[in-house]
Motif scaffolding. Sequence first.
Motif, short mmCIF file in Angstrom:
data_model
loop_
_atom_site.label_atom_id
_atom_site.label_comp_id
_atom_site.label_asym_id
_atom_site.label_seq_id
_atom_site.Cartn_x
_atom_site.Cartn_y
_atom_site.Cartn_z
N ARG A 12 -3.08 -8.61 40.90
CA ARG A 12 -3.98 -8.85 39.78
C ARG A 12 -4.68 -7.54 39.43
NH1 ARG A 12 -5.00 -14.10 38.42
NH2 ARG A 12 -4.26 -15.69 39.88
N ALA A 14 -7.50 -5.19 38.65
CA ALA A 14 -8.94 -5.18 38.91
C ALA A 14 -9.71 -4.60 37.73
CB ALA A 14 -9.24 -4.39 40.18
N ASP A 15 -9.02 -3.82 36.90
CA ASP A 15 -9.64 -3.13 35.78
C ASP A 15 -9.09 -3.71 34.47
OD1 ASP A 15 -10.47 -1.38 33.79
OD2 ASP A 15 -10.17 0.41 35.00
N GLN A 19 -5.20 -3.73 32.56
CA GLN A 19 -4.51 -4.94 32.08
C GLN A 19 -4.09 -4.76 30.62
OE1 GLN A 19 -4.11 -8.28 33.66
NE2 GLN A 19 -2.78 -8.56 31.89
N CYS A 40 -0.55 0.97 39.32
CA CYS A 40 -1.87 0.35 39.50
C CYS A 40 -1.98 -0.28 40.88
CB CYS A 40 -2.11 -0.72 38.43
SG CYS A 40 -2.35 -0.07 36.76
N TRP A 41 -0.92 -0.96 41.30
CA TRP A 41 -0.93 -1.59 42.63
C TRP A 41 -1.07 -0.54 43.73
CZ3 TRP A 41 3.00 -1.19 46.48
CH2 TRP A 41 2.76 -1.98 47.62
N GLN A 44 -4.57 0.88 43.69
CA GLN A 44 -5.58 -0.10 44.06
C GLN A 44 -5.67 -0.25 45.58
OE1 GLN A 44 -5.92 -3.55 41.45
NE2 GLN A 44 -6.06 -4.87 43.24
N ASP A 45 -4.55 -0.02 46.25
CA ASP A 45 -4.52 -0.07 47.72
C ASP A 45 -3.89 1.24 48.20
OD1 ASP A 45 -4.58 -0.73 50.35
OD2 ASP A 45 -3.11 -2.36 50.23
#
Length: 259
Positions: A12, A14-15, A19, A40-41, A44-45
């Motif tokens: 999903r 986060a920003d 999106q 992005c994934w 994000q991690d």
Amino acid sequence: MENQDRCPIQFRFADPRQQRIYEELQLVGPGLAAFFRDACWLMQDERALESTSHLVAHLLREIESALRSVLRPIATEAPDHNADSRSQKEQIRVILQALGIPEVTPEARAWFELVERLHGFAHRRGLEAPRPPAEVHELWLRAQILLKVVLAGMRDRFLNWFPILDDLLTRPHPTNHDLKRLANEVPSNPVTRGYFFDRLDKPEWLKPLWGKGFFRHPPAPVQDEENGWFPVPRPAPALADGQAQTRSCGLHHPRGGRH
């Protein structure tokens, strides 16, 4: 989204800005949207993979080069057979001018910086350990600034690609250059593809298109409540769905009906 359903990783955004960029990239092509989503994934991690910085740089390079190709028709009124011989910075300058973006703006500077630095970030440093994600973080932020502005410019000029499709539809025997234009210089979404294939009446195109992989990923089956499953969607609903997606982003199909 269809690509999200196919992806084995639950993710999903986060920003909200990311999106929105992802959704607009889907109007350019599903591949670019997938590249951005994966980047992005990864960011994000950041600790999920040691090679995150290199992978993100590779993904951004793919997105950037594809955008230069698909924006080429906006920058030149006629087919530019010399575009490939221009330097990356020359191509960017022409596109920025066509989009009305001064070279001194943050997004323009970000574009020049990306093409200058992404190559180094994407590749390894000898046998040393991978670059830490922090080293690519600033470029990642700049890339999002660039994408937001450039994709807005593409949306405002969406109709510019339909004359290319009309021109290709007049050609009885497609050349490799014609196929390359269709694959790289026209956004790949339900509206543009529906417009082209709904009007294509020259069977000589089918074998070359097949050879270039245009039919490699057919649409997913659509369930009919009364008769069960069909192998592919019927054209009208598929195109209507694409038009609805485009209208939701402020775009409109240029005209209805056949030639």
